[in-house]
Design a protein around this motif. Structure first.
Motif, PDB file in Angstrom:
ATOM      1  N   HIS A 568       7.733   0.863   0.713  1.00  0.00           N
ATOM      2  CA  HIS A 568       7.302   0.864  -0.691  1.00  0.00           C
ATOM      3  C   HIS A 568       6.086   1.771  -0.849  1.00  0.00           C
ATOM      4  O   HIS A 568       5.548   2.283   0.134  1.00  0.00           O
ATOM      5  CB  HIS A 568       6.926  -0.562  -1.115  1.00  0.00           C
ATOM      6  CG  HIS A 568       5.760  -1.109  -0.343  1.00  0.00           C
ATOM      7  ND1 HIS A 568       5.910  -1.672   0.925  1.00  0.00           N
ATOM      8  CD2 HIS A 568       4.432  -1.152  -0.615  1.00  0.00           C
ATOM      9  CE1 HIS A 568       4.722  -2.043   1.376  1.00  0.00           C
ATOM     10  NE2 HIS A 568       3.797  -1.725   0.462  1.00  0.00           N
ATOM     11  N   ASP A 570       2.264   1.655  -2.822  1.00  0.00           N
ATOM     12  CA  ASP A 570       1.438   0.580  -3.375  1.00  0.00           C
ATOM     13  C   ASP A 570       1.160   0.706  -4.868  1.00  0.00           C
ATOM     14  O   ASP A 570       0.920  -0.294  -5.530  1.00  0.00           O
ATOM     15  CB  ASP A 570       0.109   0.484  -2.614  1.00  0.00           C
ATOM     16  CG  ASP A 570       0.319  -0.128  -1.224  1.00  0.00           C
ATOM     17  OD1 ASP A 570       1.360  -0.778  -1.017  1.00  0.00           O
ATOM     18  OD2 ASP A 570      -0.549   0.076  -0.349  1.00  0.00           O
ATOM     19  N   HIS A 640       5.333   3.446   2.735  1.00  0.00           N
ATOM     20  CA  HIS A 640       5.106   2.788   4.024  1.00  0.00           C
ATOM     21  C   HIS A 640       5.778   1.431   4.066  1.00  0.00           C
ATOM     22  O   HIS A 640       6.180   0.899   3.024  1.00  0.00           O
ATOM     23  CB  HIS A 640       3.612   2.648   4.288  1.00  0.00           C
ATOM     24  CG  HIS A 640       2.922   1.824   3.237  1.00  0.00           C
ATOM     25  ND1 HIS A 640       2.488   2.365   2.048  1.00  0.00           N
ATOM     26  CD2 HIS A 640       2.650   0.505   3.169  1.00  0.00           C
ATOM     27  CE1 HIS A 640       1.955   1.410   1.294  1.00  0.00           C
ATOM     28  NE2 HIS A 640       2.042   0.253   1.951  1.00  0.00           N
ATOM     29  N   TRP A 656      -6.646  -3.627  -1.160  1.00  0.00           N
ATOM     30  CA  TRP A 656      -6.284  -2.568  -2.116  1.00  0.00           C
ATOM     31  C   TRP A 656      -7.501  -2.269  -2.979  1.00  0.00           C
ATOM     32  O   TRP A 656      -8.218  -3.202  -3.396  1.00  0.00           O
ATOM     33  CB  TRP A 656      -5.116  -3.017  -2.985  1.00  0.00           C
ATOM     34  CG  TRP A 656      -3.849  -3.140  -2.198  1.00  0.00           C
ATOM     35  CD1 TRP A 656      -2.983  -2.145  -1.886  1.00  0.00           C
ATOM     36  CD2 TRP A 656      -3.321  -4.334  -1.629  1.00  0.00           C
ATOM     37  NE1 TRP A 656      -1.933  -2.634  -1.135  1.00  0.00           N
ATOM     38  CE2 TRP A 656      -2.120  -3.975  -0.959  1.00  0.00           C
ATOM     39  CE3 TRP A 656      -3.740  -5.669  -1.578  1.00  0.00           C
ATOM     40  CZ2 TRP A 656      -1.334  -4.911  -0.278  1.00  0.00           C
ATOM     41  CZ3 TRP A 656      -2.964  -6.591  -0.908  1.00  0.00           C
ATOM     42  CH2 TRP A 656      -1.770  -6.209  -0.269  1.00  0.00           C
TER      43      TRP A 656
HETATM   44 FE   LIG Z   1       1.755  -1.559   1.123  1.00  0.00          FE
END
Ligand SMILES: [Fe+2]
Ligand SMILES: O=C(O)CCC(=O)C(=O)O
Length: 772
Positions: A568, A570, A640, A656
């Motif tokens: 995916h 982010d 990733h 994040w």
């Molecule tokens: Fe991720």
């Protein structure tokens, strides 16, 4: 006769304008008003005098008849002598016009206006100056009218728009103050007509449309008369221009005719628009016929349908209407009604001019583009028609080719840009890791990508163990992942805890307070490192922090082919089939950087992978281990995933980050507050670091403050140069003006099915009426 406000000679309006501008810079508002108002008045007067003189002289010295006596001279040698008659008329006309003008205006050289000043007036700049000056001397009503007048011609002028909004809110300003001081009667009447027509008030509609037609012809005559002005060398040096008597007369005359033809366009164009109302004069009669029909005035309805049909003789609906109205009135009576004579003459004259213009086009290559949509096709010479058709096809082909080329160039530029931003980013990344002992194990290049890094020894073995323990202790108290124990794969158990949750559990004594605050500190450490390593120019904020473990479920490992965490990106939704990533919610689009801090390696599988946008081609593999951080940009350059954990438990802190202060994590702020509360005041040092990351949330009320401060002045008069009218040159550039006026009410009134014109009348008047 023409009334003049001032004396002879008339003061030239360009001089007045210059004086006005000068006064503006001196802040002499009274003088600005005096000069600009006079400039506008005199410009109007000049226009009226010129039109008046030309029309008057045309009536006095028409070219139609030849000189008495000369007409009958027998053929030999007659030509040259007959010419004298023609030129005598030319001379008489010249004399008439110049005498008429000189008497009222003074010497003609006085009123030579430069192109620049003319442009200023076309842009209605004097009203921009006047707006400020009126405001300064507290003549609000006049300031509003000036602002409105200017804005109509400059709809892209943001300052004036703000001023108008501001005026609208001011006490003492009335809706009726928003006047167009340059309004042209024929257009005003037309718009009024449309307004009443749209409101089904047909009787007043007819009155306004009739007035509009009448005013149209007045304005049309004036516009045409003014076309007989100077020859425009069109950019050539007049010294380079050489032509014999007849050629130069032809050149000038064709220019005049072109200009006259364009009056139809000029009259149909509203201020600030670069496209005329389509089929403008015929539209009047289309509206009129139906409005008269609805007022039960069948004679007039028939007259107007017949007049409309002069323009478009084959139009079906109008012919049906005519038939219908004639049946209602009685055929015999209907047959005696004729179309309007002035319109018939208008068309006849226009067509004769078009023929001449086309002739000059064919023979001398003097371009003529017919502005009217009603011209019968056979007016244009067949050769020209073919040539134009071919030209249009070539133009279309060239346009297409250019389009393709542009697209190619765009993609090339895009690629180049991408390349160079990537290069600059690559050069940019590699900043300090801030702490001694932290190693950069792999940078972007080694990881086959951009905005990627693997760091080691970010935390110690002890710290890893403590966080690992924290995770399991917290998990025992049940903090699943959105309540689901296996969100990513049925073969693994997933558990997670946030910083705030950990601190709360610490407060409740369910986990060690020490590990909870370690979790807090460590996440801040990683944030600082990422911010520094990628050399970010603005602060990096937390978006979400999660201590997560993935545990293999032993009995569910056989024949397993899925990933622990599928590939995916982010901050966008990866559509690997299309190799595209859609940056729209529900993706966390504001996330800019990601980092995973690993806590252990005593498990099987669980490697972190970077892939290409296809989600298949692996470009780099990172083996988790205690103290290792993989940091990367959260965008589509970094798809990733995590390979299956087939045995044991894999724990990590996932972080994040965002560069957008508005998305600074609220939970983090609560966690900080909680920490501050929990920690004894003695431990001041800790408090200090905790404070540092309290965000500076930007206040949103700043805009509001501005307006309240500005009560004394309209924004643009205050902000110095921005309001200086002279600086608005680009504003009325027609290419930037919105062209989408095809849906304006008058166009709709005629074109769409749900409106009342032509169609419904023809079909069935009764049902149409019952509806009303
Ligand atoms: Fe991720
Ligand atoms: O745990 C990892 O290594 C990566 C996890 C991840 O990419 C995510 O949760 O978005």
């Amino acid at each position: 006769d023409v009334q003049l406000s001032g004396s002879v000679p008339l003061e030239p309006y360009d001089l007045l304008f210059d004086n006005g501008v000068e006064a503006y810079y001196k802040g002499d508002w009274k003088s600005v008003i005096l000069n600009m108002e006079r400039a506008l008045l005199n410009k109007g007067a000049l226009r009226r005098v010129k039109a008046h003189c030309r029309l008057l002289c045309a009536n006095q010295t028409g070219f139609g008849e030849s000189l008495p006596g000369l007409g009958e001279i027998p053929v030999p040698g007659n030509g040259a002598v007959a010419d004298l008659g023609f030129f005598q008329n030319v001379l008489k006309r010249a004399q008439c016009v110049s005498a008429c003008e000189e008497e009222k205006l003074g010497p003609p050289s006085l009123h030579k206006i430069s192109e620049e000043v003319e442009i200023e007036f076309r842009k209605r700049s004097p009203y921009n100056y006047l707006q400020v000056a009126y405001f300064k001397i507290n003549r609000l009503d006049k300031a509003v009218a000036a602002a409105h007048t200017f804005y109509l011609a400059n709809p892209e002028h943001m300052e004036m728009r703000q001023n108008l909004e501001y005026y609208r809110m001011m006490a003492g300003v009335q809706e009726t103050d928003f006047k167009d001081l340059e309004a042209r009667t024929h257009m005003e009447e037309f718009q009024q007509g449309v307004k009443f027509y749209t409101a089904d008030s047909f009787l007043p509609a007819t009155e306004h449309f009739e007035a509009a037609v009448e005013e149209y012809f007045v304005a049309y005559q004036e516009c045409r008369a003014l076309c007989e002005g100077d020859y425009d060398y069109e950019g050539y040096n007049y010294l380079d221009y050489s032509a014999d008597l007849f050629q130069s007369m032809t050149d000038h005359y064709m220019q005049v005719l072109n200009c006259k033809q364009n009056c139809a366009v000029e009259l149909a164009t509203k201020p600030g628009k670069d496209k005329p109302v389509e089929d403008f004069l015929p539209a009047h009669f289309n509206y009129l016929q139906f409005a008269y029909y609805n007022s039960e005035n069948y004679e007039k309805a028939i007259e107007c349908t017949k007049t409309y049909l002069l323009f478009h003789p084959a139009e079906e609906v109008m012919n049906q209407n005519l038939a219908y109205y004639s049946a209602v009135l009685g055929e015999e009576k209907a047959a005696t009604i004729t179309p309007r004579e002035n319109v018939r003459q208008y068309i006849q004259q226009s067509l004769l001019e078009k023929e001449l213009l086309y002739f000059a086009y064919e023979v001398f290559g003097i371009t003529f583009i017919d502005p009217d949509s009603w011209t019968p096709i056979d007016i244009m010479p067949p050769k020209l028609r073919e040539k134009q058709k071919a030209e249009r096809e070539t133009a279309a082909r060239i346009t297409e080719e250019i389009g393709n080329l542009m697209k190619e160039i765009e993609t090339l530029v895009e690629e180049k840009n991408k390349e160079s931003t990537e290069i600059s980013r690559m050069v940019r990344e590699g900043g300090s890791v801030l702490y001694d002992g932290i190693k950069v194990t792999m940078a972007s290049k080694a990881l086959n990508g951009s905005q990627r890094v693997v760091l080691d020894d970010v935390i110690t073995e002890d710290e890893c163990r403590e966080l690992h323990r924290l995770s399991n202790a917290a998990a025992l108290k049940g903090d699943g992942y959105r309540g689901k124990p296996s969100p990513h794969t049925p073969s693994e158990m997933f558990q997670g805890v946030t910083v705030l949750k950990a601190l709360k559990l610490g407060q409740e004594g369910k986990v060690s307070m020490r590990s909870a605050s370690l979790f807090f500190d460590i996440s801040e450490k990683v944030r600082k490192i990422v911010e520094s390593y990628f050399r970010l120019e603005t602060p990096l904020y937390f978006s979400y922090t999660h201590l997560v473990c993935r545990s293999a479920i032993d009995e569910k490992q056989e024949g397993r082919e899925d990933l622990s965490h599928s590939v995916h990106v982010d901050n966008c939704l990866l559509v690997s089939e299309l190799m595209e990533c859609i940056k729209e919610p529900p993706a966390y689009t504001y996330r800019d950087y990601s980092a995973i801090l690993y806590l252990n390696d005593d498990f099987e599988g669980g490697d972190f992978i970077f892939t290409q946008l296809d989600a298949k081609t692996v470009t780099a593999v990172v083996r988790p281990q205690c103290g290792r951080v993989v940091g990367f940009g959260a965008g589509k350059e970094n798809p990733h995933g995590v390979r299956a954990v087939t045995r044991g438990q894999r724990c990590a802190v996932a972080l994040w980050f965002t560069l957008d202060p508005r998305h600074n994590e609220k939970e983090r702020i609560q966690a900080e507050d909680l920490l501050k509360m929990l920690i004894s005041p003695v431990d001041a040092e800790f408090q200090g670091t905790a404070k540092e990351s309290i965000p500076e949330t930007p206040t949103q009320s700043e805009g509001g403050k501005d307006t309240t401060q500005a009560t004394a002045e309209p924004p643009s008069s205050d902000s110095g140069t921005s309001s200086v009218p002279a600086e608005t040159a680009s504003v009325s550039d027609p290419s930037t003006i919105n062209r989408s006026d095809s849906s304006s009410p008058e166009a709709q009134g005629l074109d769409t099915e749900d409106s009342k014109p032509a169609v419904s009348a023809a079909v069935d008047s009764h049902s149409a009426k019952e509806e009303l």
